[in-house]
Structures are given as structure tokens and as C-alpha cells.
Motif scaffolding. Structure first.
Motif, mmCIF file in Angstrom:
data_model
loop_
_atom_site.group_PDB
_atom_site.id
_atom_site.type_symbol
_atom_site.label_atom_id
_atom_site.label_comp_id
_atom_site.label_asym_id
_atom_site.label_seq_id
_atom_site.Cartn_x
_atom_site.Cartn_y
_atom_site.Cartn_z
ATOM 1 N N GLN A 81 33.145 25.910 34.415
ATOM 2 C CA GLN A 81 32.025 25.554 35.294
ATOM 3 C C GLN A 81 31.683 26.706 36.228
ATOM 4 O O GLN A 81 32.545 27.301 36.835
ATOM 5 C CB GLN A 81 32.428 24.349 36.150
ATOM 6 C CG GLN A 81 32.482 23.050 35.379
ATOM 7 C CD GLN A 81 31.096 22.635 34.906
ATOM 8 O OE1 GLN A 81 30.134 22.737 35.643
ATOM 9 N NE2 GLN A 81 31.012 22.177 33.669
ATOM 10 N N LEU A 82 30.402 26.994 36.349
ATOM 11 C CA LEU A 82 29.971 28.061 37.249
ATOM 12 C C LEU A 82 28.876 27.536 38.156
ATOM 13 O O LEU A 82 27.981 26.828 37.699
ATOM 14 C CB LEU A 82 29.340 29.192 36.440
ATOM 15 C CG LEU A 82 30.238 30.297 35.943
ATOM 16 C CD1 LEU A 82 29.370 31.419 35.399
ATOM 17 C CD2 LEU A 82 31.078 30.831 37.073
ATOM 18 N N PRO A 83 28.896 27.870 39.433
ATOM 19 C CA PRO A 83 27.798 27.447 40.290
ATOM 20 C C PRO A 83 26.550 28.252 39.948
ATOM 21 O O PRO A 83 26.629 29.456 39.727
ATOM 22 C CB PRO A 83 28.297 27.806 41.693
ATOM 23 C CG PRO A 83 29.303 28.879 41.476
ATOM 24 C CD PRO A 83 29.876 28.704 40.114
ATOM 25 N N THR B 102 34.640 29.075 44.206
ATOM 26 C CA THR B 102 34.947 28.894 42.778
ATOM 27 C C THR B 102 36.460 29.051 42.632
ATOM 28 O O THR B 102 37.080 29.821 43.352
ATOM 29 C CB THR B 102 34.253 29.935 41.871
ATOM 30 O OG1 THR B 102 34.728 31.240 42.215
ATOM 31 C CG2 THR B 102 32.735 29.883 42.011
ATOM 32 N N ARG B 103 36.998 28.316 41.674
ATOM 33 C CA ARG B 103 38.443 28.424 41.458
ATOM 34 C C ARG B 103 38.760 29.228 40.210
ATOM 35 O O ARG B 103 39.904 29.451 39.876
ATOM 36 C CB ARG B 103 39.027 27.036 41.279
ATOM 37 C CG ARG B 103 38.916 26.232 42.543
ATOM 38 C CD ARG B 103 40.001 25.177 42.587
ATOM 39 N NE ARG B 103 39.877 24.419 43.812
ATOM 40 C CZ ARG B 103 40.005 23.133 43.875
ATOM 41 N NH1 ARG B 103 40.274 22.444 42.794
ATOM 42 N NH2 ARG B 103 39.891 22.495 45.028
ATOM 43 N N CYS B 104 37.709 29.609 39.477
ATOM 44 C CA CYS B 104 37.954 30.278 38.190
ATOM 45 C C CYS B 104 38.271 31.760 38.392
ATOM 46 O O CYS B 104 38.015 32.335 39.443
ATOM 47 C CB CYS B 104 36.721 30.131 37.294
ATOM 48 S SG CYS B 104 35.227 30.803 37.992
ATOM 49 N N TRP C 218 37.590 35.715 37.549
ATOM 50 C CA TRP C 218 36.345 36.472 37.393
ATOM 51 C C TRP C 218 36.604 37.853 36.804
ATOM 52 O O TRP C 218 37.624 38.467 37.099
ATOM 53 C CB TRP C 218 35.668 36.671 38.755
ATOM 54 C CG TRP C 218 34.989 35.455 39.283
ATOM 55 C CD1 TRP C 218 35.535 34.493 40.090
ATOM 56 C CD2 TRP C 218 33.637 35.056 39.036
ATOM 57 N NE1 TRP C 218 34.603 33.526 40.367
ATOM 58 C CE2 TRP C 218 33.431 33.845 39.734
ATOM 59 C CE3 TRP C 218 32.577 35.598 38.304
ATOM 60 C CZ2 TRP C 218 32.199 33.166 39.714
ATOM 61 C CZ3 TRP C 218 31.361 34.927 38.281
ATOM 62 C CH2 TRP C 218 31.181 33.723 38.984
#
Ligand SMILES: CC(C)(COP(=O)(O)OP(=O)(O)OC[C@H]1O[C@@H](n2cnc3c(N)ncnc32)[C@H](O)[C@@H]1OP(=O)(O)O)[C@@H](O)C(=O)NCCC(=O)NCCS
Length: 274
Positions: A141-143, A219-221, A223
Motif C-alpha cells: 500500500q502506498l499513499p 508509511t511503514r514500508c 523504500w
């Protein structure tokens, strides 16, 4: 296109996307099926493959930005087929195609493995380029950014990049709307392993920093971000935001001299895109 024994050089097509995505994943690259689709949609004639006994063995893509510049990427040979001349054959074909199209300059971002091959095909080294990463969870998921009425890259991008890549930027923006602020913009997209930050173009350090912070905050992902170490402002922002260098490549060019303004390039669009 050409066929010798069990081996056939032909155009890459949509049916190849699952096998092509496997090929890039085997090389531990971050591209997704959507990234391959982008290349195929923008450059159906420039995406090439070698198949052996009906199985995808090697790929190369060439994306034309008008006649001024074309970008080579996705130069991949499946490990069991390496050192049989497949990459050289595909590149020779792609270069012939570019010459036929009257492309003035061809560029690519070369790994250590690829550099001797490109050197032997007339490419010269231009500058270093690095993959920086920031750890985190998965990148599903990306904002999204804010959709703007006018494409924010309209004026600035081709001046800074050196060629018109608006079709690519429009396609990337459809996948995830851009952030834009005072004549600057930032795009991001999901990746196979990490989210991908870029391209980001700005002539102002504060604006670039703000857009990038807004993009990754909350974001928790994990990068990835590809930058020119010569752009010390980009390096400083990356470090401040918890990124560190992971891979080192070299930007190489063939043909007419065409330099990007790296001071305004905070993030490239991708090693396979420029
Ligand atoms: C780089 C890569 C595409 C080469 O594919 P390939 O089909 O094995 O290449 P070829 O057989 O056409 O070899 C071309 C030349 O590259 C050289 N080469 C091939 N693999 C090499 C390696 N691992 N290390 C150094 N040189 C290599 C060969 O010496 C050959 O030169 P020659 O024709 O004078 O003998 C392949 O190793 C690969 O997929 N690597 C992982 C992904 C990657 O780094 N791609 C390059 C992105 S820029």
C-alpha cells in the motif's frame, strides 16, 4: 525476428510478463509486473526477448524519448543461459533499431556485470548513480499524492532531464498520483520488495525535502530511491530520512553528448527508465 536452432529473438509481448517478472526477481531486482507492462505499453517495438525452446531466456528494453534520447534497460539473461552471447545479441538488435529510428543519444544505468559489455558496444561512463534504501515492511500500500489539474512536470522535466518523457510520467501518474509544489514534482510507485521513490525534480532543496518527507512519512514500508551522489543535497536528504546506500551503478551513454541537470534531479525514474 531471427531464429537459430532452439533459440528465437523476437519482440517481448504481454504474455511474457509473468516470465519476465520472474527473470527480474531472480536478479533480485525490484520491478513488478506493472513496471514491465509500462515498458511494453510505451515501447512495444523496443522490448525484445530471446526464447529457448519456447521459454523466456533473456530480455532487453529500449524506451524512446522522441529522437533525442532512448533508454536501455531490463538487460537480463536467465542464469542457466548466461555467457552464450544472448545479451550481446539483444543489445545489438536494440542499437540497430535505435540507429534506424535516428536516435541521437542512448543511455543506461549499468551494473558491474553489464559494464564490460556496454563498453565493448561503444558506451562511455558519465557519472555514478546509487540505490539508497530505507528499511520497513512490505510495499503493498502506498499513499497517493494530490492530483493536480496540470501535469506538474510540463515545464521543468524536459529541461532538467534533457528529453521529453511526458508520456512515461503521465503513465506513472495514472498508477499513483504525483505530489507537486511550486514547479516541483515527485512520483512514487509500488515495487516488488520495496516502494519506489522517484522521479523527483526540483530546483529548490526545501521544496524537494518537503515533498519527499510528506511522501514517506507515516508509511511503514521499505523504500528504494536512486540518486546521483553528485547531487549532495539529495544525498543529505536521503541520509536525514534514514536511507543508506545499497548498490552502486554507472550511468553510461552512446552517441551525442546530452547531460541531465543532476542538481535538480533528487530521484531518477528508475534504472530502466532514466
Ligand atoms: C549482464 C548479463 C545481462 C549478461 O548476459 P549474458 O547473456 O550472459 O551476456 P553475453 O553472453 O552476451 O556476454 C556479453 C559479454 O559480457 C561479458 N559478461 C557476461 N557475463 C559477465 C559477468 N558475469 N561478468 C563479467 N562479464 C560478463 C562476457 O565476457 C561477454 O563478452 P564477450 O562477448 O566479449 O565474451 C547477465 O549476466 C545478467 O543477467 N546479469 C544480472 C543482471 C544484470 O546485471 N544485468 C545488467 C544490467 S545493466
Amino acid at each position: 525476428m531471427t531464429e537459430t536452432g532452439r533459440e528465437k529473438l523476437r519482440r517481448l509481448c504481454a504474455e511474457d510478463i509473468p516470465a519476465a517478472t520472474q527473470l527480474s526477481a531472480q536478479a533480485a531486482w525490484n520491478q513488478t509486473a506493472e513496471d514491465w507492462r509500462t515498458l511494453l505499453e510505451l515501447s512495444p517495438e523496443g522490448c525484445l526477448a530471446i526464447e529457448v525452446d519456447g521459454h523466456l531466456a533473456a530480455t532487453t528494453t529500449l524506451l524512446c524519448y522522441g529522437r533525442r534520447l532512448a533508454w536501455l534497460g531490463m538487460v537480463l539473461t536467465k542464469s542457466e543461459y548466461q555467457r552464450r552471447g544472448f545479451a550481446r545479441k539483444l543489445l545489438t538488435h536494440a542499437l540497430e533499431y535505435a540507429d534506424k529510428m535516428g536516435i541521437a543519444t542512448i543511455k543506461l544505468d549499468a551494473t558491474d556485470q553489464g559494464q564490460p559489455l556496454y563498453g565493448s558496444l561503444g558506451f562511455r561512463s558519465e557519472q555514478e548513480i546509487e540505490r539508497w534504501s530505507r528499511p520497513g515492511g512490505n510495499a503493498a500500500q502506498l499513499p497517493a499524492g494530490r492530483t493536480s489539474v496540470e501535469e506538474p512536470w510540463r515545464d521543468l522535466d524536459s529541461l532538467v532531464f534533457g528529453a521529453d518523457r511526458s508520456q512515461l510520467l503521465e503513465r506513472l501518474a495514472q498508477l499513483n498520483p504525483p505530489r507537486s509544489l511550486s514547479q516541483s514534482y515527485l512520483l512514487s510507485r509500488p515495487g516488488r520488495v520495496t516502494a519506489y521513490l522517484g522521479p523527483c525534480i526540483s530546483e529548490n532543496l526545501g521544496t524537494a525535502r518537503r515533498m519527499i518527507e510528506e511522501c514517506i512519512q507515516n508509511t511503514r514500508c521499505a523504500w528504494s530511491w536512486d540518486l546521483f551522489p553528485r547531487n549532495q543535497d539529495a544525498v543529505a536528504v536521503a541520509r536525514d530520512l534514514g536511507f543508506s546506500p545499497q548498490r552502486h551503478l554507472v550511468r553510461m551513454a552512446r552517441g551525442k553528448e546530452l547531460r541531465e541537470k543532476e542538481d535538480a534531479i533528487y530521484a531518477i525514474a528508475g534504472f530502466e527508465l532514466g
